[in-house]
Scaffold this active site. Sequence first.
Site, PDB file in Angstrom:
ATOM      1  N   ASP A  13       0.808  -1.226   0.000  1.00  0.00           N
ATOM      2  CA  ASP A  13       0.000   0.000   0.000  1.00  0.00           C
ATOM      3  C   ASP A  13       0.838   1.272   0.000  1.00  0.00           C
ATOM      4  O   ASP A  13       0.415   2.319   0.505  1.00  0.00           O
ATOM      5  CB  ASP A  13      -0.969   0.021   1.202  1.00  0.00           C
ATOM      6  N   LYS A  16       1.820   2.195  -5.121  1.00  0.00           N
ATOM      7  CA  LYS A  16       2.349   1.657  -6.387  1.00  0.00           C
ATOM      8  C   LYS A  16       1.417   1.974  -7.562  1.00  0.00           C
ATOM      9  O   LYS A  16       1.869   2.377  -8.633  1.00  0.00           O
ATOM     10  CB  LYS A  16       2.527   0.129  -6.260  1.00  0.00           C
ATOM     11  N   LYS A  18      -0.780   4.351  -8.037  1.00  0.00           N
ATOM     12  CA  LYS A  18      -0.731   5.759  -8.458  1.00  0.00           C
ATOM     13  C   LYS A  18       0.494   6.013  -9.331  1.00  0.00           C
ATOM     14  O   LYS A  18       0.411   6.638 -10.388  1.00  0.00           O
ATOM     15  CB  LYS A  18      -0.699   6.689  -7.222  1.00  0.00           C
ATOM     16  N   ALA A  39      -4.010  -7.720  -3.876  1.00  0.00           N
ATOM     17  CA  ALA A  39      -3.546  -6.352  -4.140  1.00  0.00           C
ATOM     18  C   ALA A  39      -4.737  -5.418  -4.324  1.00  0.00           C
ATOM     19  O   ALA A  39      -5.780  -5.809  -4.835  1.00  0.00           O
ATOM     20  CB  ALA A  39      -2.684  -6.338  -5.402  1.00  0.00           C
ATOM     21  N   GLY A  40      -4.568  -4.175  -3.903  1.00  0.00           N
ATOM     22  CA  GLY A  40      -5.547  -3.120  -4.182  1.00  0.00           C
ATOM     23  C   GLY A  40      -4.748  -1.889  -4.545  1.00  0.00           C
ATOM     24  O   GLY A  40      -4.125  -1.284  -3.681  1.00  0.00           O
ATOM     25  N   HIS A  41      -4.695  -1.573  -5.821  1.00  0.00           N
ATOM     26  CA  HIS A  41      -3.863  -0.455  -6.299  1.00  0.00           C
ATOM     27  C   HIS A  41      -4.770   0.704  -6.717  1.00  0.00           C
ATOM     28  O   HIS A  41      -5.575   0.558  -7.630  1.00  0.00           O
ATOM     29  CB  HIS A  41      -2.983  -0.928  -7.470  1.00  0.00           C
ATOM     30  N   GLN A 222       1.983  -6.019  -3.201  1.00  0.00           N
ATOM     31  CA  GLN A 222       2.394  -6.141  -1.790  1.00  0.00           C
ATOM     32  C   GLN A 222       3.687  -5.336  -1.582  1.00  0.00           C
ATOM     33  O   GLN A 222       3.903  -4.379  -2.285  1.00  0.00           O
ATOM     34  CB  GLN A 222       2.561  -7.605  -1.362  1.00  0.00           C
ATOM     35  N   THR A 298      -8.425  -3.193  -0.485  1.00  0.00           N
ATOM     36  CA  THR A 298      -9.071  -4.456  -0.858  1.00  0.00           C
ATOM     37  C   THR A 298     -10.094  -4.869   0.186  1.00  0.00           C
ATOM     38  O   THR A 298     -11.181  -5.338  -0.150  1.00  0.00           O
ATOM     39  CB  THR A 298      -8.000  -5.565  -1.029  1.00  0.00           C
ATOM     40  N   LYS A 329       3.105  10.296   0.015  1.00  0.00           N
ATOM     41  CA  LYS A 329       2.286  10.776   1.126  1.00  0.00           C
ATOM     42  C   LYS A 329       3.006  11.752   2.058  1.00  0.00           C
ATOM     43  O   LYS A 329       2.738  11.768   3.267  1.00  0.00           O
ATOM     44  CB  LYS A 329       1.695   9.578   1.892  1.00  0.00           C
TER      45      LYS A 329
HETATM   46  P1  GDP Z   1      -0.752   0.407  -3.542  1.00  0.00           P
HETATM   47  O1  GDP Z   1      -1.356  -0.873  -3.094  1.00  0.00           O
HETATM   48  O2  GDP Z   1       0.715   0.462  -3.312  1.00  0.00           O
HETATM   49  O3  GDP Z   1      -1.119   0.768  -4.957  1.00  0.00           O
HETATM   50  O4  GDP Z   1      -1.381   1.533  -2.601  1.00  0.00           O
HETATM   51  P2  GDP Z   1      -2.933   1.680  -2.190  1.00  0.00           P
HETATM   52  O5  GDP Z   1      -3.676   2.188  -3.354  1.00  0.00           O
HETATM   53  O6  GDP Z   1      -3.428   0.439  -1.551  1.00  0.00           O
HETATM   54  O7  GDP Z   1      -2.824   2.736  -1.020  1.00  0.00           O
HETATM   55  C1  GDP Z   1      -2.304   3.994  -1.213  1.00  0.00           C
HETATM   56  C2  GDP Z   1      -3.384   5.017  -0.806  1.00  0.00           C
HETATM   57  O8  GDP Z   1      -2.789   6.278  -0.678  1.00  0.00           O
HETATM   58  C3  GDP Z   1      -4.459   5.181  -1.861  1.00  0.00           C
HETATM   59  O9  GDP Z   1      -5.660   5.497  -1.217  1.00  0.00           O
HETATM   60  C4  GDP Z   1      -3.968   6.363  -2.691  1.00  0.00           C
HETATM   61  O10 GDP Z   1      -5.012   7.051  -3.339  1.00  0.00           O
HETATM   62  C5  GDP Z   1      -3.342   7.209  -1.622  1.00  0.00           C
HETATM   63  N1  GDP Z   1      -2.202   8.030  -2.041  1.00  0.00           N
HETATM   64  C6  GDP Z   1      -1.218   7.742  -2.930  1.00  0.00           C
HETATM   65  N2  GDP Z   1      -0.282   8.705  -2.941  1.00  0.00           N
HETATM   66  C7  GDP Z   1      -0.678   9.636  -2.033  1.00  0.00           C
HETATM   67  C8  GDP Z   1      -0.112  10.844  -1.561  1.00  0.00           C
HETATM   68  O11 GDP Z   1       0.964  11.277  -1.946  1.00  0.00           O
HETATM   69  N3  GDP Z   1      -0.804  11.508  -0.587  1.00  0.00           N
HETATM   70  C9  GDP Z   1      -2.003  11.072  -0.103  1.00  0.00           C
HETATM   71  N4  GDP Z   1      -2.583  11.773   0.839  1.00  0.00           N
HETATM   72  N5  GDP Z   1      -2.553   9.925  -0.523  1.00  0.00           N
HETATM   73  C10 GDP Z   1      -1.892   9.195  -1.463  1.00  0.00           C
HETATM   74  P1  IMO Z   2      -0.932  -4.126  -2.316  1.00  0.00           P
HETATM   75  O1  IMO Z   2      -0.442  -4.665  -3.653  1.00  0.00           O
HETATM   76  C1  IMO Z   2      -1.042  -4.570   1.999  1.00  0.00           C
HETATM   77  C2  IMO Z   2      -1.159  -8.645   3.581  1.00  0.00           C
HETATM   78  C3  IMO Z   2      -2.415  -9.099   4.267  1.00  0.00           C
HETATM   79  C4  IMO Z   2      -1.849 -10.109   5.246  1.00  0.00           C
HETATM   80  C5  IMO Z   2      -0.724 -10.745   4.459  1.00  0.00           C
HETATM   81  C6  IMO Z   2      -1.109 -12.042   3.756  1.00  0.00           C
HETATM   82  O2  IMO Z   2      -2.207  -3.403  -2.388  1.00  0.00           O
HETATM   83  O3  IMO Z   2       0.172  -3.368  -1.652  1.00  0.00           O
HETATM   84  P2  IMO Z   2      -2.637 -12.698   1.685  1.00  0.00           P
HETATM   85  O4  IMO Z   2      -4.011 -12.263   1.291  1.00  0.00           O
HETATM   86  O5  IMO Z   2      -1.597 -12.367   0.679  1.00  0.00           O
HETATM   87  O6  IMO Z   2      -2.593 -14.125   2.113  1.00  0.00           O
HETATM   88  O7  IMO Z   2      -2.293 -11.843   3.022  1.00  0.00           O
HETATM   89  O8  IMO Z   2      -0.338  -9.788   3.473  1.00  0.00           O
HETATM   90  N1  IMO Z   2      -1.355  -8.123   2.205  1.00  0.00           N
HETATM   91  C7  IMO Z   2      -1.279  -6.843   1.875  1.00  0.00           C
HETATM   92  N2  IMO Z   2      -1.092  -5.743   2.653  1.00  0.00           N
HETATM   93  N3  IMO Z   2      -1.134  -4.438   0.661  1.00  0.00           N
HETATM   94  C8  IMO Z   2      -1.296  -5.528  -0.132  1.00  0.00           C
HETATM   95  O9  IMO Z   2      -1.244  -5.463  -1.474  1.00  0.00           O
HETATM   96  C9  IMO Z   2      -1.428  -6.797   0.483  1.00  0.00           C
HETATM   97  N4  IMO Z   2      -1.614  -8.049   0.016  1.00  0.00           N
HETATM   98  C10 IMO Z   2      -1.570  -8.858   1.080  1.00  0.00           C
HETATM   99  O10 IMO Z   2      -3.065  -8.030   4.911  1.00  0.00           O
HETATM  100  O11 IMO Z   2      -1.275  -9.432   6.328  1.00  0.00           O
HETATM  101 MG    MG Z   3      -2.881  -1.572  -1.856  1.00  0.00          MG
END
Ligand code: GDP
Ligand code: IMO
Ligand code: MG
Length: 426
Positions: A13, A16, A18, A39-41, A222, A298, A329
């Site tokens: 999280d 990535k 973005k 994953a939740g991107h 991840q 996610t 951030k």
């Molecule tokens: P990923 O899994 O690495 O793609 O990251 P996620 O999407 O799960 O989580 C990142 C969160 O931070 C999302 O809600 C983005 O919209 C938000 N985000 C990304 N860059 C920034 C930033 O520079 N500032 C703020 N405030 N939010 C951000």
């Molecule tokens: P992105 O790509 C943050 C964490 C879960 C749990 C552990 C194992 O969005 O960064 P799993 O479902 O893989 O068996 O879970 O890994 N986890 C993540 N935490 N971002 C993710 O993906 C994750 N994918 C799995 O919360 O602790």
């Molecule tokens: Mg994520």
Amino acid sequence: MKVDVLLGLQWGDEGKGKIVDVLAPKYDVVARFQGGPNAGHTLEFDGIKHVLHQIPSGIFREKTRNIIGNGVVLDPIVFKTEIEKLSKFNLNIRANLFISKKATLIIPTHRLLDQAQETAKGDQKIGSTLKGIGPSYQDKIGRQGLRVGDILSPEFETKFRKLIGIHFEILKNHSIAYNWIELEKNFFEAVSFLKTFTLIDSEYFINDELRNNSSVLAEGAQGSLLDIDFGSYPFVTSSNTVTAGACTGLGVAPSKIGEVYGIFKAYSTRVGSGPFPTELLDEEGEKMRKEGNEFGSTTGRPRRCGWIDLPSLKYSIMINGVTQLLMMKADVLSIFPVIKACTHYKLADGTVTETLPYEFVDQKIVPVYTELPGWNTPLSGTKESDLPSNLLAYIDFLEKSLGVPISLISIGPDRTQTILRSTGKI
Ligand code: GDP
Ligand code: IMO
Ligand code: MG
């Protein structure tokens, strides 16, 4: 050309999605190499927020081809839902999305097994996203998994029945409620849908692209501290999230890796169980979660929050061979008058160290902090030349501590809230 890799250095999280979206116009191909619907991107532009799970984050860029590589575990049901959600945005998805025949399939029993395994662990549970990741990789490594290419075979249903037979034997020992008829119906509908996409030999596809001078960006999922080998085992995911995973997950040789972009938050978060030395369990942590909107993309679970952790970042930089750092951030820390950075760990026996001990999980690690003055200025819309001096001092401190330049600063969730530093090479 070489493959550049973008991956998370913390517990996922980092942002990535973005940044892959921001960088995608510079690349002909974006490829996911591991993970799956865990994953939740998140991508944000034109006032709309999109969350991608299995589809690579280059999908919104018209000229970018997107590959789901062999190292990914793909759930056809989640795939169908994702594509349907994207259908209203007038994208040329069918022309721009290619799926490896060697990617492993997640079938409905994998999700049930995930639930069963987690429940059986009791208070030692991993905090899995319950998307079937662990069980599907177990079948892959156990040499009994189903792959995307198998759906084209007339034998597919027979193979499927054999595998669910094995799974049901295990599930007999667990009390998990489910409606199998419905799960199976949804699965086969989604498999028929998946068949209508372009299924490829992705290792040939990518290497041909490289030979033809295309630029390729590998998108990690991840983070390095969740890596199956190097993460805080057993509180990890079931794949290699590090640079080496891009080689095995796409079929590109190590000599073909170019830049390695290591992405990290200006602080730390973790979702799920496992050690987190700098975790803030007080009001400060609550403020960070609120300001950073730290809730899982996610699962919606609140993310645990804490200060930046330099020993673990150094470890991730070492394992990945990071060439450039991307800091996300920065805006979230604007609310704090003092910024803390953990430079060392104090272990249970009193040792002060910069290295991650083997017993990372089994002892209380006390972070040793350095304090820096905050910048207390909102950053939204700020240009590189206007960045506050205390933020520049924080960046300088991190670059000196980590030994790698920071090429990008993110100051908000939107595509446009991104500063590519003039000193960087992006
Ligand atoms: P990923 O899994 O690495 O793609 O990251 P996620 O999407 O799960 O989580 C990142 C969160 O931070 C999302 O809600 C983005 O919209 C938000 N985000 C990304 N860059 C920034 C930033 O520079 N500032 C703020 N405030 N939010 C951000
Ligand atoms: P992105 O790509 C943050 C964490 C879960 C749990 C552990 C194992 O969005 O960064 P799993 O479902 O893989 O068996 O879970 O890994 N986890 C993540 N935490 N971002 C993710 O993906 C994750 N994918 C799995 O919360 O602790
Ligand atoms: Mg994520």
